[in-house]
Write an enzyme that holds these catalytic residues in place. Structure first.
Site, short mmCIF file in Angstrom:
data_model
loop_
_atom_site.label_atom_id
_atom_site.label_comp_id
_atom_site.label_asym_id
_atom_site.label_seq_id
_atom_site.Cartn_x
_atom_site.Cartn_y
_atom_site.Cartn_z
N ALA A 14 60.28 40.90 27.45
CA ALA A 14 61.33 40.90 26.27
C ALA A 14 62.61 40.80 27.11
O ALA A 14 63.40 39.74 26.15
CB ALA A 14 61.11 42.31 25.73
N ARG A 24 70.56 29.83 26.82
CA ARG A 24 70.43 28.30 26.04
C ARG A 24 71.17 28.09 25.05
O ARG A 24 71.54 26.99 24.79
CB ARG A 24 68.72 28.49 25.94
CG ARG A 24 67.90 28.06 26.89
CD ARG A 24 66.44 27.49 26.71
NE ARG A 24 65.58 27.77 27.72
CZ ARG A 24 64.83 28.69 27.92
NH1 ARG A 24 64.65 29.51 26.83
NH2 ARG A 24 63.98 28.85 28.82
N GLU A 35 67.14 45.71 36.41
CA GLU A 35 65.87 46.10 36.41
C GLU A 35 65.64 46.90 37.61
O GLU A 35 66.07 46.68 38.66
CB GLU A 35 65.15 44.78 36.69
CG GLU A 35 63.69 44.74 37.01
CD GLU A 35 62.71 45.57 36.21
OE1 GLU A 35 62.62 45.35 35.14
OE2 GLU A 35 62.12 46.70 36.76
N SER A 41 60.71 39.26 35.65
CA SER A 41 59.82 38.21 35.06
C SER A 41 58.49 37.87 35.71
O SER A 41 58.19 36.79 36.19
CB SER A 41 60.76 36.75 34.93
OG SER A 41 60.55 36.24 33.87
N CYS A 45 50.16 41.31 32.82
CA CYS A 45 48.60 41.01 32.42
C CYS A 45 47.85 40.56 33.55
O CYS A 45 46.34 40.65 33.33
CB CYS A 45 48.88 40.06 31.13
SG CYS A 45 50.08 40.22 29.91
N VAL A 83 69.14 52.00 34.67
CA VAL A 83 69.84 52.57 34.05
C VAL A 83 69.76 53.87 33.68
O VAL A 83 68.59 54.43 33.30
CB VAL A 83 70.08 51.71 32.70
CG1 VAL A 83 71.01 52.25 31.55
CG2 VAL A 83 70.73 50.42 33.05
N ASN A 308 57.23 38.83 24.33
CA ASN A 308 58.00 37.59 24.50
C ASN A 308 58.49 36.99 23.07
O ASN A 308 59.88 36.66 23.08
CB ASN A 308 56.69 36.69 25.00
CG ASN A 308 56.76 36.49 26.41
OD1 ASN A 308 57.93 36.31 27.25
ND2 ASN A 308 55.66 37.20 26.91
N TYR A 429 33.27 21.52 14.66
CA TYR A 429 31.71 21.65 15.24
C TYR A 429 31.56 20.36 16.43
O TYR A 429 31.70 19.27 16.03
CB TYR A 429 30.59 21.79 14.24
CG TYR A 429 29.30 21.39 14.77
CD1 TYR A 429 28.65 22.27 15.67
CD2 TYR A 429 28.64 20.33 14.49
CE1 TYR A 429 27.35 21.91 16.05
CE2 TYR A 429 27.33 20.14 14.79
CZ TYR A 429 26.75 20.76 15.81
OH TYR A 429 25.61 20.59 16.06
N ARG A 445 30.22 34.15 5.08
CA ARG A 445 29.05 33.97 4.10
C ARG A 445 28.33 35.30 3.66
O ARG A 445 27.92 35.50 2.65
CB ARG A 445 28.14 32.87 4.44
CG ARG A 445 28.81 31.73 4.57
CD ARG A 445 28.17 30.47 5.30
NE ARG A 445 26.79 30.13 4.44
CZ ARG A 445 25.95 29.31 4.82
NH1 ARG A 445 25.65 28.74 6.09
NH2 ARG A 445 24.76 28.89 3.98
P1 FAD Z 1 57.63 45.39 30.64
O1 FAD Z 1 56.83 44.48 31.02
O2 FAD Z 1 57.10 46.94 30.76
O3 FAD Z 1 59.08 45.55 31.28
C1 FAD Z 1 60.07 46.45 30.97
C2 FAD Z 1 60.80 46.36 32.40
O4 FAD Z 1 62.07 47.43 32.28
C3 FAD Z 1 60.11 47.07 33.47
O5 FAD Z 1 60.07 45.89 34.63
C4 FAD Z 1 60.79 48.52 34.05
O6 FAD Z 1 60.78 48.49 35.56
C5 FAD Z 1 62.12 48.07 33.43
N1 FAD Z 1 62.71 49.47 33.32
C6 FAD Z 1 62.66 50.18 32.44
N2 FAD Z 1 63.07 51.38 32.51
C7 FAD Z 1 64.28 51.00 33.17
C8 FAD Z 1 65.71 51.50 33.30
N3 FAD Z 1 66.00 52.67 33.05
N4 FAD Z 1 66.69 50.95 33.76
C9 FAD Z 1 66.14 49.59 34.45
N5 FAD Z 1 65.04 49.10 34.21
C10 FAD Z 1 64.12 49.88 33.67
N6 FAD Z 1 49.67 41.80 27.06
C11 FAD Z 1 48.76 40.78 26.35
O7 FAD Z 1 49.40 40.49 25.45
N7 FAD Z 1 47.72 40.34 26.83
C12 FAD Z 1 47.08 40.93 27.98
O8 FAD Z 1 46.12 40.48 28.52
C13 FAD Z 1 47.87 42.07 28.48
N8 FAD Z 1 47.39 42.66 29.66
C14 FAD Z 1 47.96 43.68 30.52
C15 FAD Z 1 47.44 44.21 31.53
C16 FAD Z 1 48.07 45.16 32.03
C17 FAD Z 1 47.40 45.71 33.37
C18 FAD Z 1 49.24 45.57 31.62
C19 FAD Z 1 49.78 46.91 32.52
C20 FAD Z 1 49.82 45.22 30.60
C21 FAD Z 1 49.18 44.08 29.87
N9 FAD Z 1 49.67 43.56 28.79
C22 FAD Z 1 49.04 42.43 28.09
C23 FAD Z 1 50.91 44.10 28.19
C24 FAD Z 1 52.25 43.30 28.58
O9 FAD Z 1 52.15 43.25 29.91
C25 FAD Z 1 53.28 44.02 27.96
O10 FAD Z 1 53.28 44.10 26.68
C26 FAD Z 1 54.81 43.37 28.40
O11 FAD Z 1 55.13 43.15 29.81
C27 FAD Z 1 55.63 43.92 27.58
O12 FAD Z 1 56.99 43.43 28.07
P2 FAD Z 1 58.23 44.21 28.06
O13 FAD Z 1 59.42 43.50 28.56
O14 FAD Z 1 58.46 44.97 26.69
O15 FAD Z 1 58.24 45.45 28.97
#
Ligand code: FAD
Length: 451
Positions: A14, A24, A35, A41, A45, A83, A308, A429, A445
């Site tokens: 996110a 962009r 981070e 990045s 998953c 943070v 995303n 199909y 169906r």
């Molecule tokens: P995150 O990816 O968790 O990123 C948050 C970041 O914030 C982390 O890097 C963390 O270190 C950082 N952070 C947190 N607090 C602080 C702070 N106070 N200061 C600085 N940095 C901080 N989703 C799917 O759609 N399909 C899948 O197949 C799938 N498989 C998955 C498998 C696994 C094992 C896991 C763990 C997740 C999976 N997911 C899947 C979920 C997906 O990975 C998450 O939904 C996605 O990564 C969320 O993105 P995000 O940026 O919100 O959070």
């Protein structure tokens, strides 16, 4: 007033989607990302496939490094910076440089919270012991990988039968490690109806996972600070390594401490533009709440797809544009070895709670024409509202080619289509891909007779 500096907390799906989008659209903006882990990045998953050995290196899961963000996007992504506090009144965050051990304040004009989620673990005795692993960051996966190499465990116990628990069970099977799975409910995957969950439980048994269903974690057995077993209300399971698969909770503590309102499951409340009620603070991804497009109610889901998209929406708005995230219908897909699992929309349990009158149909079909090599079994369940005939959800369990059929169901649910309209869809199909009637349409169906 100029709004020049954007600060982002969290450098993954996110946070970095938003930061890249802002860059962009806006050349001038100063963008700083904090981070706390050593990576930006990355694909969480992909972690189960790295741990299981299918993906060779952790670096393969990194999409963009801080250097790429700096050189290509002019984004100042600072890893190992956590943070600690948000001061909304002062428009600043307190940051700890984890390498230097120093703290400082950084001001912002806009702040995006993208802190993700953490694995749920009940506060039972022994919960803090070493040897218990939950997955969220790339580093958490590297820690597991290193532990497996260092300790060569023979027995793994997975607590919780959510999709991450399933994927970790598969990873252990791939590595030849004996694996047991403890699940509170009657079947694994409580995001499916129990009749469909039973198919997944069976798939786990068939690949050698020992299941303990309807058992509740009460404690971890610990010796010398290290987990040696999982204690349930029925037994003690010895374990050399333990994985948490009980779902995740949003990392919303910073937001809560800053006085931001929380919603569903403690996730940060945002509007459809990803803005919190605190004007210049935004949130996106696993730390935030969304809306269920079928019920119109607040909803929490932690998925990369959603993170995303929400990040991109936040980025467009932060750059002065106008975008909205309309919510989700709850679409997800996973697999356990050769068996694929998919779901979208509402479950029977949820429909009963809503007191909506509904009907279901469950059918068995094949993933390809029956005579075509590799045709495998697929079970499709559809749910629809009685009277209106509106499709409300679907679940699919089956062999290769089964799961992505859920996207047709998700599209139909999103569009508010009726079961008859699903039957009328002009789906493709040819023998290598499908029987003449697609399994989704075969289920439709059956269902149309009941609605
Ligand atoms: P995150 O990816 O968790 O990123 C948050 C970041 O914030 C982390 O890097 C963390 O270190 C950082 N952070 C947190 N607090 C602080 C702070 N106070 N200061 C600085 N940095 C901080 N989703 C799917 O759609 N399909 C899948 O197949 C799938 N498989 C998955 C498998 C696994 C094992 C896991 C763990 C997740 C999976 N997911 C899947 C979920 C997906 O990975 C998450 O939904 C996605 O990564 C969320 O993105 P995000 O940026 O919100 O959070």
């Amino acid at each position: 007033m100029s709004r020049n500096r954007l600060v982002v907390i969290g450098g993954d799906a996110a946070g970095m989607s938003a930061a890249a989008k802002v860059r962009r659209l806006d050349e001038q903006r100063e963008i700083i990302v904090f981070e706390r882990s050593p990576h930006t990045s990355y694909s969480a998953c992909g972690l189960p496939y790295y741990i299981g050995g299918l993906v060779e290196a952790a670096d393969d899961l990194v999409e963009r490094t801080p250097a790429t963000f700096r050189d290509k996007y002019r984004i100042d992504a600072r890893i190992r910076h956590e943070v600690m506090e948000i001061d909304p009144g002062g428009g600043r965050v307190r940051v700890r440089d984890l390498e230097a051990g120093k703290e400082f304040w950084e001001g912002y004009d806009d702040l995006l919270i993208a802190t993700g989620a953490h694995p749920r673990c009940p506060e039972v005795p022994g919960a803090g012991a070493r040897g218990i692993y939950g997955l969220n960051t790339l580093q958490s996966g590297i820690n597991v990988h290193q532990a497996l190499a260092r300790e060569a465990p023979r027995r793994a116990v997975v607590v919780g039968g959510g999709y991450i628990g399933l994927e970790m069970a598969e990873a252990m099977i791939e590595r030849g490690i004996a694996v047991s799975l403890v699940q509170r409910g009657p079947e694994v995957m409580s995001t499916l109806d129990p009749d469909m969950g039973a198919l997944v439980s069976q798939a786990l048994r068939e690949v050698g996972v020992t299941l303990y269903l309807k058992e509740v974690l009460t404690a971890f057995a610990v010796a010398g600070g290290r987990a040696t077993g999982v204690i349930t209300d029925r037994r003690t399971l010895e374990a050399d390594i333990v994985f948490l698969g009980m779902g995740v909770l949003p990392n919303s503590q910073l937001a809560e401490a800053a006085g931001l309102p929380l919603g569903e499951k403690g996730a940060i409340r945002v509007d459809t533009r990803q803005r919190t009620p605190r004007g210049r603070i935004w949130a996106a991804g696993d730390c935030g709440e969304t809306v269920n497009r079928i019920t119109g109610k607040p909803f929490y889901v932690a998925l990369g797809t959603v993170a995303n998209k929400q990040g991109t929406v936040a980025g467009i708005n932060l750059a002065g544009g106008d975008a909205t995230f309309p919510g989700v219908v709850g679409t997800a897909v996973s697999k356990i070895c050769a068996v694929e699992v998919a779901r979208t929309g509402l479950l029977e349990r949820e429909l009963r709670e809503l007191e909506w009158d509904y009907a279901t149909a469950v059918i068995e079909s094949r993933t390809r024409a029956g005579y075509y090599p590799g045709a495998g079994k697929v079970t499709v369940k559809l749910l629809a509202q009685k009277g209106s005939g509106r499709l409300l959800g679907g679940q699919i369990v089956g062999r290769e080619g089964a799961a992505k059929r859920i996207d047709v169901v998700a599209t139909a649910v999103t569009a508010g289509m009726t079961v008859q309209e699903v039957i009328d869809l002009d789906l493709s199909y040819a023998p290598p891909f499908s029987p003449v009637w697609d399994p989704v349409q075969i289920a439709a169906r059956q269902l149309v007779k009941k609605v």
